[in-house]
Design a protein around this motif. Sequence first.
Motif, PDB file in Angstrom:
ATOM      1  N   UNK A  83      44.914 -12.673 -33.629  1.00  0.00           N
ATOM      2  CA  UNK A  83      45.360 -14.122 -34.246  1.00  0.00           C
ATOM      3  C   UNK A  83      44.626 -15.159 -33.988  1.00  0.00           C
ATOM      4  N   UNK A  84      44.131 -15.153 -32.345  1.00  0.00           N
ATOM      5  CA  UNK A  84      44.031 -16.389 -31.637  1.00  0.00           C
ATOM      6  C   UNK A  84      42.364 -16.634 -31.721  1.00  0.00           C
ATOM      7  N   UNK A  85      41.811 -15.691 -31.856  1.00  0.00           N
ATOM      8  CA  UNK A  85      39.779 -15.332 -32.394  1.00  0.00           C
ATOM      9  C   UNK A  85      40.429 -16.341 -33.588  1.00  0.00           C
ATOM     10  N   UNK A  86      40.834 -15.707 -34.784  1.00  0.00           N
ATOM     11  CA  UNK A  86      41.012 -16.716 -35.777  1.00  0.00           C
ATOM     12  C   UNK A  86      41.615 -18.157 -35.642  1.00  0.00           C
ATOM     13  N   UNK A  87      42.531 -18.620 -35.113  1.00  0.00           N
ATOM     14  CA  UNK A  87      42.836 -19.971 -35.185  1.00  0.00           C
ATOM     15  C   UNK A  87      41.714 -20.731 -33.669  1.00  0.00           C
ATOM     16  N   UNK A  88      41.395 -20.066 -33.229  1.00  0.00           N
ATOM     17  CA  UNK A  88      40.226 -20.791 -31.857  1.00  0.00           C
ATOM     18  C   UNK A  88      38.884 -21.540 -33.143  1.00  0.00           C
ATOM     19  N   UNK A  89      39.194 -20.390 -33.948  1.00  0.00           N
ATOM     20  CA  UNK A  89      37.742 -20.603 -34.733  1.00  0.00           C
ATOM     21  C   UNK A  89      37.857 -21.819 -35.260  1.00  0.00           C
ATOM     22  N   UNK A  90      39.260 -22.166 -36.239  1.00  0.00           N
ATOM     23  CA  UNK A  90      39.333 -23.446 -37.232  1.00  0.00           C
ATOM     24  C   UNK A  90      39.207 -24.158 -36.265  1.00  0.00           C
TER      25      UNK A  90
END
Lengths: 257, 271
Positions: A66-73
């Motif tokens: 989840x963090x990977x998805x959010x951090x990129x955006x």
Amino acid sequence: MIRTVIERLRRTLVTVQEFTLFTVALIRTAFIPPFYGREMMHQLYFAGIGSLLIVVVSGTVAGQALALQLARELAQSGAKSQLGHFMVISVVRALGPVLVGMVVASRMAAGITAEIGAMRSSDQIDALVAFGTDPMKRLVVPRMVALVIALPALVIIGDTLAVAGGGLVGMQYHITWESYAAGVLRYLTPRNLLVGMIKPFLFAIMIAAVACWKGFTSEGGAKGVGVSTTESVVICSVGILVLDGILTRLIFRMLHW
Amino acid sequence: MIEFRDVDYSIDGRPILTGVSLYVNPGETRVILGPSGSGKSTTLRLLIGLVHPDRGRIFIEREDVTQISEERYRQIRQRIGMVFQQGALFDSMTVGENVGYALLEQNLDEDEVDAHVREALRRVGLDEGLIDRMPDEMSGGMQRRVAIARALASRDPKILLYDEPTTGLDPQSSERITDLIVHLRDTLGKTAILVTHDIADAFKVGNVITVLNEGRVVFDGPAGDLDRANNDFIHQFLAPFRKTVAAAAQRLPAGVAPRPAPAPPLRGGTS
């Protein structure tokens, strides 16, 4: 054709009625002695310690994904510092209780239904009654109490690992641990925690009620126990999602969000 | 002591028992005999309150158990010891915990329970060293003995119910269990009901025999009278066991409640 539909509808309504009465009796019985402390501790160990590893693994992995998805955006929109905020809202309020609830439900519902179903088919439940024991008190209440204690505790562990995993992912995107932690702590409000903790409490009651009820009503020997176990896991998993949707709406309305 | 008065019971509209009446005297060992599906086990399930009759009344020690609360029924059940068809031992508990289950439920002191458990195991001819074994570590015959010990260990059960206790056992183990039931009948003198489809067992154990066919009582009386019953079903049912029945009829005069067969010496062992 119409008669078949009506008959199916009638059976469904009867099943819903029976399950509701079972759940009401379960909650009422939970406050009436005798209390089977030893059985409760055994079930608490099975539900809590037994589920710990799968909760640790799923919490850590899901949190980082989840963090990977959010951090990129967030990095692309220049709002990297908001990662802690988004992680707390996503994990504590929504993902944590549902994820841990479903992981624990799949394990516990299968175990409880299979065990009680096997006891039913080998007359062990009748033997309990014959020896003057109320199976609801001896079998169902300890499992419900164990889940009511274990599931919120497991959600706290799962949430902690998921949020911490988010911090590690954030470091890859040059978000310092301090700024991430500050965001987390700012949004880790009593209200958000309350929302996150009400859900597992209710999920636990639902898992115990469904799994025990499916075990008690299983018929037809080993095949029947297998069918009941599958149904129990499916009902608990879908039930968690439905209950989560309903609770989220209710809580939002109650808190005027 | 135990009375069924015109009892009907059905499942989903399918009659299982119809107009069943029978009376079991105190200290009597009654055998309920009949083919599979005749409703034998259902009579025991009705008696202990696992299922409830559609019509009729059931009395235990003059108390109408069809009219009492579940809590009162629970108290009555504590005076009944039941042996289930396949033993129905609690597979998550040791032999000792199984045998002492009813006593632990009554909050007896653990030392007292332990003494009762050892005594019950001795009575059924089992070694006390088995106390910590799990049920699945024992043979079918031993499991059945543990089930009988569990029924005996209830706080002074006044009634013993045996639901086909020899089903699924090899002939040797089956004979040992039947001998054990006869031994308990003679030494304890408790009121008992044995449900069986085995005619040899029925004659060996029973004071009085009730025969069920398709949920109806077709014979109810002394075992010695069974051979002379004027009923086609009974003649067909007894046909393969003519010698056993004739020997029993000779031993037991008609119209007289039969004297129980002498108890064989109790054999210990591992079956």
